[in-house]
Design a protein around this motif. Structure first.
Motif, short mmCIF file in Angstrom:
data_model
loop_
_atom_site.label_atom_id
_atom_site.label_comp_id
_atom_site.label_asym_id
_atom_site.label_seq_id
_atom_site.Cartn_x
_atom_site.Cartn_y
_atom_site.Cartn_z
N ASN A 165 -46.84 -14.92 36.17
CA ASN A 165 -47.66 -14.49 35.03
C ASN A 165 -47.03 -14.81 33.68
OD1 ASN A 165 -50.13 -13.42 35.58
ND2 ASN A 165 -49.25 -11.52 36.40
N VAL A 166 -45.74 -14.51 33.54
CA VAL A 166 -45.10 -14.67 32.22
C VAL A 166 -44.97 -16.15 31.87
CG1 VAL A 166 -43.12 -14.09 30.79
CG2 VAL A 166 -43.85 -12.50 32.58
N GLY A 167 -44.53 -16.95 32.85
CA GLY A 167 -44.40 -18.38 32.59
C GLY A 167 -45.74 -18.99 32.24
N GLN A 207 -49.68 -20.93 28.25
CA GLN A 207 -50.95 -20.76 27.53
C GLN A 207 -50.72 -20.68 26.01
OE1 GLN A 207 -53.46 -17.66 29.15
NE2 GLN A 207 -54.75 -17.64 27.31
N ILE A 208 -49.69 -19.93 25.63
CA ILE A 208 -49.38 -19.81 24.19
C ILE A 208 -49.04 -21.19 23.62
CG2 ILE A 208 -47.73 -18.86 22.52
CD1 ILE A 208 -47.53 -16.38 24.40
N GLY A 254 -48.01 -7.66 30.48
CA GLY A 254 -49.15 -8.57 30.35
C GLY A 254 -48.67 -9.97 30.09
N ARG A 255 -49.50 -10.90 30.53
CA ARG A 255 -49.14 -12.31 30.55
C ARG A 255 -48.85 -12.86 29.14
NH1 ARG A 255 -52.19 -16.58 33.96
NH2 ARG A 255 -52.67 -18.13 32.39
N GLY A 295 -45.20 -13.34 27.54
CA GLY A 295 -44.94 -14.74 27.18
C GLY A 295 -44.53 -14.84 25.72
N TYR A 296 -45.15 -14.03 24.88
CA TYR A 296 -44.82 -14.08 23.46
C TYR A 296 -43.38 -13.61 23.17
CZ TYR A 296 -44.67 -13.74 18.51
OH TYR A 296 -44.24 -13.90 17.21
N ALA A 297 -42.86 -12.71 24.00
CA ALA A 297 -41.47 -12.27 23.81
C ALA A 297 -40.52 -13.46 23.88
CB ALA A 297 -41.10 -11.23 24.87
#
Ligand code: HSE
Length: 346
Positions: A13-15, A20-21, A329-330, A334-336
């Protein structure tokens, strides 16, 4: 323009959130920050490994994962890509990544295998970013020392409250304000369950819903018995107060003993149950706990509902400062990773 090549260990999910970002915002980041962020390598034990020294198109990665659930065979559509069969250590050794982004699964008992991956990345002289609680809660001091010895940075913002910048707020912006105590809603699953129970849902259905929505850990015992929040408390103690705690030094209670009657009686008294993680400086040391507390509605943490997280910093100079935002959340997690990368190159 500075090129920043990213090597991802783990593409869950995070990757995928990070991809996506970058698919949506890499151009904006290039314009705003002068940083050309590119994923060059991915290795995932279940989804395969891919490499292109010049960069992999995030949209193509997402399309392939969405279609097939893995990255196997992606090289057939693009001769620039290879599928080298790498594991995490191969990626660290053989890719041209400038930053290793460690996103493998969390283990709060040993921190492994993530801690070994991070160690290898730091030893190889690469900046390393993780959103993984296990290695940060259990091995931060050692890994941070290793980063310093190797002249690189170790970013861990996403390990507490995902992209909601609780660690950076406490460590940087509030560093001179005299932070004495941090109290937080640090686990989204339990806060979601408590909120649903207030609305009349039973515990089992609320937990099932939290699992369906992807908030809960693979084994939700970690959430409902307070281990996940305790890991975050240990991280806060280390990063904000410089104290190393073991997980068993956190006075930990989960939410499984709370009954619908407890919830209803708090509601009738104008109060709410919240699972609160606390780290507090006391004379000669630090006190750390995770336990359900009945808070008056006027308390800044009482109004935080659903899977949302919050951290309330008690400071000498500003009184209380409260930060509220997503804790999982994804995209939020991811933003972190983006926050840490921007901080490394700032
Ligand atoms: N299971 C965790 C939670 C995920 O519910 O908050 C984020 O650490």
């Amino acid at each position: 323009m500075k090129q920043v090549r990213l090597g991802l260990i783990g593409f869950g999910n995070v990757g995928q959130g990070l991809a996506q970002i970058l698919a949506e915002r890499a151009e904006e980041y290039a314009r705003k920050f002068g940083l050309d962020l590119r994923i060059v390598a991915i290795t995932d034990a279940l989804k395969g490994s891919v490499y292109n020294a010049d960069g992999l198109a995030p949209s193509a990665l997402l399309e392939k994962i969405t279609r097939d659930g893995n990255l196997v065979g992606i090289a057939q559509d693009d001769p620039g890509i290879c599928e080298p069969g790498w594991d995490a250590l191969d990626l660290v050794t053989h890719s041209n990544a400038d930053v290793i982004v460690e996103l493998s699964y969390t283990d709060l008992k040993t921190g492994e295998p993530a801690a070994s991956y991070i160690e290898a990345a730091l030893r190889s002289g690469k900046h390393t970013v993780t959103t993984n609680k296990g290695p940060v809660a259990l091995h931060y001091a050692r890994l941070q020392a290793l980063a310093e010895q190797n002249g690189v940075k170790f970013g861990v913002e996403g390990s507490v409250m995902s992209g909601t910048p609780a660690l950076r707020l406490g460590m940087e912006l509030l560093a001179g304000a005299g932070v004495r105590k941090v109290q937080g809603i640090l686990n989204g699953t339990t806060n979601f369950i408590l909120t649903q129970m207030e609305l009349g849902m039973d515990y089992t259905s609320a937990l099932a819903e939290a699992q369906r929505l992807g908030y809960a850990e693979a084994d939700p015992t970690g959430d409902v018995e307070g281990f996940d929040a305790a890991g975050k408390v240990v991280i806060l103690a280390r990063l904000l107060f410089g104290k190393t705690l073991r997980m068993d030094q956190v006075d930990r209670h989960g939410i499984t003993q709370l009954t619908p009657l407890d919830i209803a009686s708090a509601t009738a008294a104008g109060e709410r149950w919240k699972l609160i993680g606390t780290v507090e400086c006391i004379t000669g040391g630090i006190r750390a706990s995770v336990c359900p507390q009945r808070l008056p509605i006027s308390h800044p943490l009482a109004g935080v509902s659903g899977a949302t997280n919050a951290a309330c910093f008690t400071t000498d100079l500003l009184g209380e400062v409260t930060l509220i935002g997503p804790g999982a959340g994804r995209l939020a997690t991811g933003y972190a990773v983006i926050e840490d990368i921007l901080a490394i190159y700032r």
